[in-house]
Design an enzyme around this catalytic site. Structure first.
Site, PDB file in Angstrom:
ATOM      1  N   ILE A 103      30.432   3.492 117.352  1.00 24.31           N
ATOM      2  CA  ILE A 103      29.630   4.521 117.871  1.00 24.31           C
ATOM      3  C   ILE A 103      28.202   5.086 116.817  1.00 24.31           C
ATOM      4  O   ILE A 103      28.519   5.465 115.914  1.00 24.31           O
ATOM      5  CB  ILE A 103      30.369   5.825 118.087  1.00 24.31           C
ATOM      6  CG1 ILE A 103      31.371   5.352 118.989  1.00 24.31           C
ATOM      7  CG2 ILE A 103      29.347   6.922 118.953  1.00 24.31           C
ATOM      8  CD1 ILE A 103      32.621   6.539 119.142  1.00 24.31           C
ATOM      9  N   GLU A 138      49.698   1.970 112.129  1.00 23.98           N
ATOM     10  CA  GLU A 138      50.322   1.406 110.954  1.00 23.98           C
ATOM     11  C   GLU A 138      51.801   1.488 111.139  1.00 23.98           C
ATOM     12  O   GLU A 138      52.356   2.331 111.763  1.00 23.98           O
ATOM     13  CB  GLU A 138      49.838   1.948 109.630  1.00 23.98           C
ATOM     14  CG  GLU A 138      48.457   1.794 109.669  1.00 23.98           C
ATOM     15  CD  GLU A 138      47.794   0.775 109.154  1.00 23.98           C
ATOM     16  OE1 GLU A 138      48.379   0.138 108.441  1.00 23.98           O
ATOM     17  OE2 GLU A 138      46.432   0.496 109.451  1.00 23.98           O
ATOM     18  N   LYS A 176      37.021  12.212 108.144  1.00 27.99           N
ATOM     19  CA  LYS A 176      35.769  11.998 109.128  1.00 27.99           C
ATOM     20  C   LYS A 176      35.211  13.275 109.274  1.00 27.99           C
ATOM     21  O   LYS A 176      33.938  13.388 109.472  1.00 27.99           O
ATOM     22  CB  LYS A 176      36.255  11.266 110.308  1.00 27.99           C
ATOM     23  CG  LYS A 176      36.739   9.700 110.167  1.00 27.99           C
ATOM     24  CD  LYS A 176      37.568   9.239 111.447  1.00 27.99           C
ATOM     25  CE  LYS A 176      37.784   7.710 111.154  1.00 27.99           C
ATOM     26  NZ  LYS A 176      38.488   7.224 112.187  1.00 27.99           N
TER      27      LYS A 176
END
Lengths: 436, 436
Positions: B142, B196, B211
């Site tokens: 994005i 995971e 983030k």
């Protein structure tokens, strides 16, 4: 802090002081200190060209800044960068050309100018080695041109589908959510200031077609002149179509679509068109309501992207202009620019050669044998039917079809023959169905 | 055509050849001619550092390109630009630092590195006058960093809310749409390769917090270290919460939120946090399903924006890396770069001082007087109740509250006292409600 380093003063000349121009000047005044801190650039609006310099403005400007002589702004040696917000072709074209020839970077929000004279202006900017930036020309405040031209510079884009006209999206949203008629929704949009008194440019898709031309040029790296964009508006979409679409799991949206269909002689072959379309209800574009805009991008590598926001309005559009202005000023200060590159002209695929599913809504006489006659016409043209519904009785009798994938040319030939049948009173709507 | 002009050859060194690295190399091979035509740049991958040079790769590379010595790639004089895709802190930090010191632009997708050592690396890049680009570090494919840092360079951003972790969005979407339990949805995500084997980094919000730190730093132009991000994961969200949220008109999403709450001494005061939240069902973020990511931006001028797409995966992420690489290569070829600027550290507002509406779900004994006792505790802390529902009987008895706006500190004190009540068996969920 950047604010400790010497600030570079950059003179800005603004052409046009309407909604966007006055919002830009107000934003520049509000944000001057923050911009200087963050970028080291002091952006000074030194000249502003208006049609009537005597009129009252909502922004405060020093004496002598306003002038009715736009050429004088471009030529003023204190003006380093020109912002063109006049709109329309002339005198914008000549003013932008002159600014570029003088080696002055230009920021513009003028979709009509770029859709019709983009090639000439891009070449002039590259020849002069200065920026020509136009984020505000499509999608108002939505960052769109920059992501397409920079983030996706090497992305093999397959298709771009945009809701790029807020007026028509408002009208279609009202019709969908409140069952409003087209005429009432349009009147509503006019009273809210979303639509002009003469709404032709919006409702007949001319505005969206200019934007489609620019989007296609940027997304596919090949020139798409405005004249090569197929265009249909929304004035023929009725409440019955909206209701059918809803029941079948679709929303009707006016889409600008640019699609890569092949390659010919090193250039992409593109299909570029604007028309109302049936969008699956779970597609992100179906949820774009009210006067919002959004552009949905499908790329081979990046997958699906959507950029959503306010596609019009003074402050959102001014925000996009300001982003470009800071970029151009930074480049100008460092003695550099971002080349556009001559892109060559795209090969345009005629809409007749495109395939899609179609929605066809026709008024028929309510008597036996009609369906057989109608189905026979579809069959003769090789158009295969996926679903059919009969609706209403007597004067209100209708047949609604969704076809399987079929070529536009065959469907148009089918419609031509259907209109000749005595039992068909009219074909008020043909809508293309968007594939996922 | 740009293709007629002489091409500039640029040597690219890639550190790491996992999912993203191998997708990048494949994309560069597929698109080399198109990139050269469009930009005049010939991007050559001259060295690739891997952990095990003997292992088979999905990409074809000439002899001598692969090496296990990452430092040798950085130091190789044929390498003009370094792409770091190793992830983690060391040795990535040292390799990126060394590349910048050598005057080599760096493209990285390493969120952990930037969230923890961004300030040091940004300063090193500016000192060396080379680009350090990191579009791929947040939101995969994005375009997000570029719109925030360039298009919105002068935008007074009020709030950014992102769904920036695909694994948790997949889990919450499964729970919402199919009534799956958290454990089953997690197992499902693991079997699809979205999560995971040790899912802690995703489900406890560590990935989203890194983030959030990067988004806040870019959106507000002030450093937000990873350690100052408040963080809660989704492992305590149960099917009952999902069902209540749905009934009340909300979707539960794990959000990374960065918000401007004031200014102190010229720097913005920010609240930055990651936690599950109740998003109104008609908010664009509520429609972001499956493993998709989206970032919703609210600005004073631009209004509401949303950027939506694939937040992870080899090819989407490689597409973002390639966009940065072309940008860095173009700048390097023209002898320029885009300065980041030292931003100073943001003032961080503690979550205790934030106000919002809260959803509180508590298990209670099914007997008279419980509600009075519970309501009394709310009242003592000045937390006012907007709605209450009692659910279930006997062992299943619950009270579900939505409060009016209240300070986090008062709500936490309320919960502390509620847990002391004999009639309250537990408070399994506290969720913040997103305001529009």
């Amino acid at each position: 802090m950047v604010s400790d380093s010497p600030q570079k003063r950059i003179g800005v000349g603004v052409l046009g002081c309407g909604n966007v121009g006055s919002a830009l000047i107000a934003l520049l005044q509000e944000r001057q200190t923050a911009i200087a801190q963050r970028t080291g650039l002091k952006l000074d609006v030194v000249r502003v060209a208006v049609r009537n310099a005597a009129r009252d403005r909502s922004v405060a400007l020093a004496d002598g800044v306003l002038t009715a002589d736009a050429a004088a702004v471009v030529n003023d040696p204190r003006v380093d960068i020109v912002v063109e917000l006049i709109g329309g072709i002339e005198p914008a074209r000549e003013l932008v050309s002159n600014a570029l020839e003088l080696g002055k970077p230009v920021v513009t929000g003028n979709k009509e100018l770029l859709a019709n004279y983009g090639a000439e202006l891009f070449a002039a900017a590259d020849a002069a080695q200065v920026d020509l930036l136009f984020e505000a020309a499509v999608g108002g405040g939505i960052p769109l041109i920059r992501p397409l031209s920079e983030s996706l510079a090497a992305e093999p884009v397959r298709r771009v589908m945009g809701i790029v006209n807020g007026t028509t999206n408002y009208i279609l949203s009202q019709m969908t959510e409140h069952g409003t008629s087209y005429q009432d929704a349009l009147a509503d949009a006019q009273s809210l200031g979303y639509a002009e008194q003469d709404p032709t440019a919006d409702v007949e898709g001319f505005d969206a077609a200019s934007k489609a031309s620019i989007i296609a040029t940027v997304a596919f790296g090949a020139r798409v002149p405005a004249g090569s964009v197929y265009r249909e508006g929304i004035s023929s979409v009725g409440p019955a179509d909206i209701a059918f679409a809803r029941r079948l799991g679709y929303a009707i949206k006016l889409l600008a679509i640019a699609e890569r269909v092949g390659h010919i002689g090193g250039q992409p072959e593109l299909a570029v068109r604007v028309h109302p379309a049936m969008v699956p209800a779970d597609h992100p574009l179906a949820a774009v309501r009210d006067s919002f805009n959004a552009v949905f991008i499908e790329g081979d590598a990046v997958g699906e992207l959507m950029l959503y926001g306010r596609g019009a309005g003074g402050r959102p559009t001014a925000s996009a202009v300001l982003g470009d202005l800071i970029d151009a000023a930074g480049n100008w200060g460092r003695g550099t620019w971002t080349p556009i590159g001559d892109r060559g002209e795209a090969v345009i695929c005629s809409i007749d050669d495109l395939e899609s599913e179609f929605y066809i809504n026709m008024e028929v006489l309510d008597r036996p044998g009609v369906l057989a006659a109608v189905a026979g016409v579809f069959g003769r043209h090789g158009v295969s039917i996926r679903s059919m519904e009969q609706e209403g009785l007597g004067d209100q009798a209708r047949l609604v079809f969704i076809t399987h994938e079929a070529a536009e040319r065959d469907v148009q030939a089918t419609l031509g023959d259907l209109r000749e049948l005595d039992s068909v009173r009219g074909v008020p709507a043909l809508l293309r169905v968007v594939s996922r």
